[in-house]
Write an enzyme that holds these catalytic residues in place. Sequence first.
Site, PDB file in Angstrom:
ATOM      1  N   PRO A   1       0.782  -1.229   0.000  1.00 44.34           N
ATOM      2  CA  PRO A   1       0.000   0.000   0.000  1.00 44.34           C
ATOM      3  C   PRO A   1       0.819   1.288   0.000  1.00 44.34           C
ATOM      4  CG  PRO A   1      -0.189  -1.093   2.126  1.00 44.34           C
ATOM      5  CD  PRO A   1       0.684  -1.939   1.270  1.00 44.34           C
ATOM      6  N   GLU A   2       1.586   1.525  -1.052  1.00 45.00           N
ATOM      7  CA  GLU A   2       2.003   2.898  -1.315  1.00 45.00           C
ATOM      8  C   GLU A   2       1.026   3.416  -2.360  1.00 45.00           C
ATOM      9  OE1 GLU A   2       6.189   3.806  -1.414  1.00 45.00           O
ATOM     10  OE2 GLU A   2       6.693   2.038  -0.233  1.00 45.00           O
TER      11      GLU A   2
ATOM     12  N   LYS B   1      -2.312   7.916  -0.853  1.00 45.82           N
ATOM     13  CA  LYS B   1      -2.638   6.591  -0.332  1.00 45.82           C
ATOM     14  C   LYS B   1      -4.085   6.488   0.101  1.00 45.82           C
ATOM     15  CE  LYS B   1       2.103   6.475   1.332  1.00 45.82           C
ATOM     16  NZ  LYS B   1       2.979   6.611   2.515  1.00 45.82           N
TER      17      LYS B   1
ATOM     18  N   ARG C   1      -5.753  18.598   2.449  1.00 42.62           N
ATOM     19  CA  ARG C   1      -4.639  18.582   3.403  1.00 42.62           C
ATOM     20  C   ARG C   1      -3.469  17.778   2.873  1.00 42.62           C
ATOM     21  NH1 ARG C   1      -8.343  16.278   7.171  1.00 42.62           N
ATOM     22  NH2 ARG C   1     -10.036  17.785   7.116  1.00 42.62           N
TER      23      ARG C   1
ATOM     24  N   ARG D   1      10.936   5.399  10.963  1.00 43.15           N
ATOM     25  CA  ARG D   1      10.887   4.494   9.822  1.00 43.15           C
ATOM     26  C   ARG D   1      12.307   4.165   9.384  1.00 43.15           C
ATOM     27  NH1 ARG D   1       6.107   4.430   7.250  1.00 43.15           N
ATOM     28  NH2 ARG D   1       6.860   2.395   6.628  1.00 43.15           N
TER      29      ARG D   1
END
Length: 296
Positions: free
Chosen positions: A2-3, A52, A152, A286
Amino acid sequence: MPEGHSVHRLARQFADCFVGQALSVSSPQGRFADGAAALDGAVLEAARAHGKQLFLDFAGDRVLRSHLGLYGAWSFGGTDRFRGASSIGAPRRIGEREAHDDGAPAGGPPLPPPPVGAVRVRLVGDEGWADLRGPALCVLESSAEAEAARGRLGPDPLDPHADPAPFVAAVRRSRRPVGALLMDQAVVAGVGNIFRAESLFRRGLDPMTPGRALGEPVLRELWAESAALMRTGVRLGRIVTTDPSDRPGTGEEQAWPEHAHLVYRRQGLPCRRCGTPVAAGELEGRTLFWCPSCQR
DNA sequence: CGGTTATGTATAG
DNA sequence: TATACCTAACCGC
């Protein structure tokens, strides 16, 4: 994975398989029971992705906005059309079961199997179904609320009409490392840890360089690099950032899955371009991967 | 079987 | 910076 590329493929899958149909909406797990009840029977009018996030626009000013997070996935089942993307999201082998159509009315739609695991949302259309598990976000909103959420986010390199100027400006006004800015969805939407590592490597940029130290041409090249890698991801359904010359062997003999990336999760292994051991470190929680020699 | 890990983000302190 | 969230694959025992 899920990118952003996965979510754009999802939007396409929903458009191909569900748009224009009235969908049965349920929440077998129960954690989206109210939203499912409010959507049940509504016609899906459009399916869009920004970064995403997936936006499913239903008739009556209702938007199902979802985000897969680290381990969410959509799985599909039904007629042949639905098999093109049996599962999109975290790695798993679900959605590969045969249609559970015993007892279905003759000529009617295939019926989904009983839900396995925690199915947050199940959508059932004329020819198949989609199950959402483990999302980080799954909300029912008005179109105005959904549009505010979209506002946003930074520009999405997978949007053919996207303007990279806000991305360039946001990076150039920040002292934060460019490696952190690339992962900030308010700066650029859809880049995750793999695209970050790979696009910075391909542009020869040190992830720790402060954003404000980078020039506009370099950042436009970084944008273009990310966009190119992400488009390839959409096309292939997985992230492959190596060039043929980066992979051992020739032609069809290449061992593919192990040679899809240039630096991501290759810490300690020799850089494919210069042989220097690939480094790994942590940035804002990360893991970051880079070649200390090629990226400076 | 249990511990670790993951392509992510929101929130608390 | 730490943690909670929430799911499944992987690995070692």
